[in-house]
Design an enzyme around this catalytic site. Sequence first.
Site, PDB file in Angstrom:
ATOM      1  N   ASN A  77       0.847  -1.186   0.000  1.00 52.10           N
ATOM      2  CA  ASN A  77       0.000   0.000   0.000  1.00 52.10           C
ATOM      3  C   ASN A  77       0.890   1.247   0.000  1.00 52.10           C
ATOM      4  O   ASN A  77       1.914   1.274   0.693  1.00 52.10           O
ATOM      5  CB  ASN A  77      -0.856  -0.041   1.274  1.00 52.10           C
ATOM      6  CG  ASN A  77      -2.047   0.912   1.243  1.00 52.10           C
ATOM      7  OD1 ASN A  77      -2.680   1.109   2.264  1.00 52.10           O
ATOM      8  ND2 ASN A  77      -2.362   1.487   0.103  1.00 52.10           N
ATOM      9  N   TYR A 110      -7.899  14.573  -0.154  1.00 52.46           N
ATOM     10  CA  TYR A 110      -7.826  13.816   1.081  1.00 52.46           C
ATOM     11  C   TYR A 110      -7.330  14.716   2.202  1.00 52.46           C
ATOM     12  O   TYR A 110      -6.381  15.475   2.007  1.00 52.46           O
ATOM     13  CB  TYR A 110      -6.868  12.629   0.890  1.00 52.46           C
ATOM     14  CG  TYR A 110      -6.509  11.940   2.174  1.00 52.46           C
ATOM     15  CD1 TYR A 110      -7.465  11.221   2.867  1.00 52.46           C
ATOM     16  CD2 TYR A 110      -5.233  12.027   2.703  1.00 52.46           C
ATOM     17  CE1 TYR A 110      -7.151  10.598   4.061  1.00 52.46           C
ATOM     18  CE2 TYR A 110      -4.905  11.405   3.894  1.00 52.46           C
ATOM     19  CZ  TYR A 110      -5.876  10.691   4.569  1.00 52.46           C
ATOM     20  OH  TYR A 110      -5.569  10.097   5.755  1.00 52.46           O
ATOM     21  N   GLU A 119     -11.509  12.166   9.211  1.00 50.90           N
ATOM     22  CA  GLU A 119     -10.703  11.870   8.024  1.00 50.90           C
ATOM     23  C   GLU A 119     -11.632  11.932   6.813  1.00 50.90           C
ATOM     24  O   GLU A 119     -12.703  11.312   6.849  1.00 50.90           O
ATOM     25  CB  GLU A 119     -10.105  10.463   8.163  1.00 50.90           C
ATOM     26  CG  GLU A 119      -9.202  10.028   7.042  1.00 50.90           C
ATOM     27  CD  GLU A 119      -8.690   8.610   7.269  1.00 50.90           C
ATOM     28  OE1 GLU A 119      -9.467   7.770   7.795  1.00 50.90           O
ATOM     29  OE2 GLU A 119      -7.536   8.322   6.915  1.00 50.90           O
ATOM     30  N   TYR A 121     -12.455  12.269   2.347  1.00 47.76           N
ATOM     31  CA  TYR A 121     -12.042  12.020   0.965  1.00 47.76           C
ATOM     32  C   TYR A 121     -13.078  12.590   0.001  1.00 47.76           C
ATOM     33  O   TYR A 121     -14.276  12.431   0.229  1.00 47.76           O
ATOM     34  CB  TYR A 121     -12.006  10.524   0.664  1.00 47.76           C
ATOM     35  CG  TYR A 121     -11.055   9.685   1.448  1.00 47.76           C
ATOM     36  CD1 TYR A 121      -9.874   9.219   0.879  1.00 47.76           C
ATOM     37  CD2 TYR A 121     -11.349   9.297   2.752  1.00 47.76           C
ATOM     38  CE1 TYR A 121      -9.004   8.418   1.590  1.00 47.76           C
ATOM     39  CE2 TYR A 121     -10.476   8.498   3.474  1.00 47.76           C
ATOM     40  CZ  TYR A 121      -9.312   8.064   2.888  1.00 47.76           C
ATOM     41  OH  TYR A 121      -8.457   7.269   3.600  1.00 47.76           O
ATOM     42  N   GLU A 216      -3.350   6.898  -4.561  1.00 49.84           N
ATOM     43  CA  GLU A 216      -3.073   5.724  -3.739  1.00 49.84           C
ATOM     44  C   GLU A 216      -3.048   4.464  -4.593  1.00 49.84           C
ATOM     45  O   GLU A 216      -3.806   4.344  -5.559  1.00 49.84           O
ATOM     46  CB  GLU A 216      -4.145   5.553  -2.651  1.00 49.84           C
ATOM     47  CG  GLU A 216      -3.953   4.260  -1.849  1.00 49.84           C
ATOM     48  CD  GLU A 216      -4.624   4.252  -0.487  1.00 49.84           C
ATOM     49  OE1 GLU A 216      -5.124   5.305  -0.072  1.00 49.84           O
ATOM     50  OE2 GLU A 216      -4.630   3.191   0.147  1.00 49.84           O
TER      51      GLU A 216
END
Length: 229
Positions: A77, A110, A119, A121, A216
């Site tokens: 990742n 983000y 958090e 997005y 990502e």
Amino acid sequence: MVSFSSIALATAAIAGAVALPTNSTESLLARRAGTPSSAGTHSGYYYSWWTDNAGQATYTNLNGGQYSLSWSGNNGNLVGGKGWNPGTASRNINYSGTYQPNGNSYLAIYGWTRSPLIEYYVVESYGSYNPSSAAQKKGTVNCNGANYDILQTTRVNQPSIDGTQTFQQFWSVRNPKKNPGGQISGTVSVSCHFNAWRNVGMNLGSQHNYQIVATEGYFSSGSATITVS
Ligand SMILES: *[C@@H]1O[C@H](CO)[C@@H](O)[C@H](O)[C@H]1NC(C)=O
Ligand SMILES: *[C@@H]1O[C@H](CO)[C@@H](O)[C@H](O)[C@H]1NC(C)=O
């Protein structure tokens, strides 16, 4: 990317990247995997780059708001991008460049807030996995001429910019997504999303932390060169 927990793990690790130990084992892993994780300011923009070192990844800060990322190995990742720290509730964020994922990946605004810790997005494009498939749908909104699904999920005892915490994740996921695989550009008025979130009871914190345009990759390969302004 495959699960929300993996995303949160990745993104929380970004926040903690500066605190990673730097002994010889770590250095060896970093060399093998490509660009070591880091965060800071480059050419007038905040950047954040994190990799778990399982795949091969090269992240490069270019002039101004531009960065490039290429990754391979279908393993691990990684996430990186440029933007601002602190973010704001009113910025119109432009991005343009190329986004060519092969497998599981996304391109998103983000960021994080505190008070409370959130958090968030705004996903503009993604590869083989739709990140909204694992969250609770709260509504829809039209922003900058496109439709987005609004979603929320609770993260319990997960890593964050303030260590292990329980917090909410807020999402807007463009539906349909912008096509990956080549040229891509767009504008995201974050106030449109933040207001829509508030209208369905999703209130961001009063204190903004970083706000970036992130690429990502999760057990995939691909490349992106993105200019943020
Ligand atoms: C070196 O880094 C590795 C990988 O992060 C870690 O497991 C190990 O405990 C570290 N060793 C020392 C002496 O810090
Ligand atoms: C963002 O894009 C819009 C529309 O193309 C343009 O009017 C604006 O000046 C751009 N903003 C920045 C900061 O580049």
